[in-house]
Design a protein around this motif. Structure first.
Motif: not given
Length: 279
Positions: A175-204
């Motif tokens: 949901q955060a990624f979608s908001l940034r993608k649509l309205h605030l792309q300069r902050d997408l680095v934050l979403s990539y970081w957090r999603l990367g951490a989640l994928r690590l927790a998911q073993k992906r």
């Protein structure tokens, strides 16, 4: 940004000369915000504290509360959790003196939730902050509204990870990624970081490495409060989990070098600058 900081210093000085405490406090808050983006945290804290103390002396509770989110956040960046909690508490106390909820209500609620992560009320407070920012943006969404709502979804994702709800965390972070993608792309680095951490927790792990590497690349061109140290350490963990020991060590070493520089930039934890607001 450096030129802007000089303008705010000059404006605050001019306001002080004519005795306009309210204007001086406002310019000092803006100066603190600018210093944060420049990673000049000692100077940011000094500007915020001076702004807060002027507002307090002038019984300007709206302005005093407005300083609290920024001051509390920069203390968090400095690793001083007790000072961050005290700054947020002071902001809440100032806001309670107002007849109407202040425009920064969502920021205060979100900061309170962040500082009390893991409590039974955390998820509820985050959702309340999301409701507050959406109510504020009913007449038109600003970049600030988008950034704040996305941050709230990020924190909700973290809270769900903490409770073992990885599916729920995935939904919140996307949901955060979608908001940034649509309205605030300069902050997408934050979403990539957090999603990367989640994928690590998911073993992906392949996805975790791709997302984290994307964030590292973005950080080189997009200004952010996010430290390269954090991203490099995260990628090191991913590569370690993949069995890429040599690459993992390189990332850990690079993160360590940044950490050494970080200690030179960030002020040591101190509670002394908060004392004036307790009077």
């Amino acid at each position: 940004m450096l030129f802007r900081s000089k303008l705010y210093v000059h404006a605050a000085g001019q306001a002080r000369k004519v005795g306009n405490l309210r204007a001086e406090s406002s310019y000092l808050t803006a100066l603190g915000n600018t210093y944060v983006y420049l990673f000049r945290y000692t100077e940011a804290i000094d500007a915020y504290v001076r702004s807060r103390d002027l507002a307090h002396a002038n019984s300007d509770w709206l302005a005093e509360g407005a300083v609290a989110p920024g001051l509390s956040s920069v203390y968090l960046l400095a690793g001083d959790w007790p000072a961050a909690r005290e700054a947020a508490k002071a902001g809440l106390l100032a806001a309670q003196r107002l007849k109407q909820p202040p425009y920064y209500e969502a920021q205060l609620k979100l900061q309170h939730a962040r500082l009390n992560a893991g409590s039974d009320e955390t998820a509820k407070e985050i959702l309340e902050a999301i409701d507050a920012v959406r109510a504020h943006s009913e007449k038109g969404r600003s970049a600030g509204d988008t950034a704040l709502e996305a941050e709230a979804w990020d924190l909700l994702g973290e809270e769900r990870v903490r409770r073992g709800d990885l599916t729920g965390a995935d939904a919140a972070l996307n949901q955060a990624f979608s908001l940034r993608k649509l309205h605030l792309q300069r902050d997408l680095v934050l979403s990539y970081w957090r999603l990367g951490a989640l994928r690590l927790a998911q073993k992906r792990l392949a996805e975790a490495e791709r997302l984290t590497s994307t964030a590292i690349t973005m950080l080189a061109t997009e200004p952010s409060a996010l430290s390269g140290r954090t991203l490099l350490h995260q990628r090191g963990l991913v590569r370690q989990a993949q069995g890429q020991t040599d690459l993992a060590l390189k990332d850990f070493e690079a993160a360590s070098r940044i950490a050494e520089h970080w200690r030179e930039v960030v002020p040591p934890p101190s509670r002394s600058t908060l004392n004036a607001a307790d009077a």
